[in-house]
Design an enzyme around this catalytic site. Structure first.
Site, PDB file in Angstrom:
ATOM      1  N   ASP A  17      18.378   8.488 -34.947  1.00 48.00           N
ATOM      2  CA  ASP A  17      18.842   9.870 -35.060  1.00 48.00           C
ATOM      3  C   ASP A  17      17.967  10.670 -36.012  1.00 48.00           C
ATOM      4  OD1 ASP A  17      22.445   9.466 -34.799  1.00 48.00           O
ATOM      5  OD2 ASP A  17      20.863   9.772 -33.328  1.00 48.00           O
ATOM      6  N   GLU A  70       0.806  -1.210   0.000  1.00 44.97           N
ATOM      7  CA  GLU A  70       0.000   0.000   0.000  1.00 44.97           C
ATOM      8  C   GLU A  70       0.845   1.268   0.000  1.00 44.97           C
ATOM      9  OE1 GLU A  70      -1.064  -2.788   1.461  1.00 44.97           O
ATOM     10  OE2 GLU A  70      -2.876  -2.955   0.243  1.00 44.97           O
TER      11      GLU A  70
END
Ligand code: 6GU
Length: 237
Positions: A169, A116
Site C-alpha cells: 500500500d 503458429e
C-alpha cells in the site's frame, strides 16, 4: 475467484500453481484454478486440434471445433458470466492497471493460443479480451497465462501476508522499489548505507523515497512517476 485455463498443455501449470503465493492462495481457498485440455474435445480419433491454413503458408492453426467445444463445456459447469481472456502477442499490453481490473472478476476463463496461431473465428466468434504480456513472441500462451494468474492472485485480499500487503500500500505510487539490505552489515567490504542503521524512521523513509525516484528516473523514464496513487506497483522482483 475461479480461473479456468484452456490449453493444449494442462500439465505445465500444476507445479507453478501449487507453489509459493499462488499455491498458498489456492490452498487457502482464495482462488480455485482448473486446467482443461483442448485435446479432450478433439473431433477425430487422432485427437487433432490443429490444421493447415487455407490459402497456404507454413505451420498449423488451432481449429475452431475443439476450442469452442472446450469453452462451452467449461462454461456450462458454472453459473455467472466469465471474463474471457485470449492470450496472444497481438493483444492489449498487460499492465498493473489491467491486472487490478481483472482481479475483481469472480470468474476468469483464459484461452492459451499455441503453435503458429489460431483460426480467426476463435477471436471474432467468442467475446474475448485479448492480452499480451509484452513485445516478444512465446511459443504458446501458457507462460503468459501463468504470468497473468500470478499477478492477479497476489492481489486477492489475503493472498500476501498482512505485513507485505501493508508495505505494498505505502509504495503503490508508480515508482520502482528502493534498494534493500539484510544481514550482514558488511559483506566482503560492501556495507549497508548508514541511514538504514540510524533508527531514524523519518530519515529512512526520506532516503528510500529519494532512492526510488532516482532509480525510476534513471531506469524507467517512461513511467509516470509524478502521478500519485498509480496502480503500478514497486518493481521489487
Ligand atoms: Cl499472451 N502469447 C504468445 N504466444 N506470445 C506472447 C504473448 C502471449 N505475450 C507476449 N508474447
Amino acid at each position: 475467484m475461479h480461473i479456468d485455463v484452456l490449453t493444449l498443455f494442462p500439465e505445465v501449470f500444476d507445479p507453478y500453481l501449487s507453489t509459493s503465493i499462488v499455491g498458498r492462495a489456492v490452498e487457502g481457498g482464495l482462488a480455485s484454478i482448473d486446467c482443461t485440455s483442448f485435446r479432450d474435445f478433439a473431433h477425430d480419433k487422432h485427437r487433432s486440434v490443429d490444421d493447415r491454413p487455407f490459402g497456404g503458408g507454413p505451420g498449423m492453426l488451432l481449429m475452431c471445433g475443439p476450442i469452442f467445444d472446450t469453452l462451452e463445456d467449461v462454461e456450462s459447469r458454472r453459473t455467472g458470466e466469465p471474463v474471457r481472456i485470449l492470450l496472444t502477442p497481438q493483444g492489449e499490453p498487460l499492465t498493473q492497471r489491467v491486472v487490478a481490473e481483472l482481479a475483481t472478476a469472480p470468474w476468469l476463463v483464459m484461452l492459451c493460443g499455441h503453435y503458429e496461431g489460431f483460426d480467426e473465428r476463435i477471436r471474432t466468434g467468442i467475446p474475448v479480451r485479448e492480452i499480451s504480456i509484452g513485445d516478444y513472441v512465446l511459443s504458446g500462451g501458457e507462460p503468459a497465462a501463468m504470468v497473468l494468474i500470478d499477478a492477479i492472485v497476489r492481489l486477492l485480499p489475503g493472498a500476501l501476508g498482512a505485513e507485505h500487503a501493508a508495505a505494498d500500500d505505502s509504495f503503490s505510487s508508480g515508482v520502482l522499489e528502493h534498494p534493500q539490505y539484510t544481514r550482514p552489515r558488511d559483506f566482503r567490504g560492501m556495507t549497508v548505507p548508514d541511514v538504514l542503521l540510524s533508527g531514524d524512521h523519518g530519515k529512512i523513509a526520506g532516503w528510500r523515497s529519494e532512492q526510488a525516484i532516482q532509480r525510476t528516473h534513471r531506469r524507467r523514464p517512461d513511467l509516470a512517476i509524478d502521478k500519485p496513487n498509480s496502480l503500478r506497483p514497486t518493481a521489487s522482483g
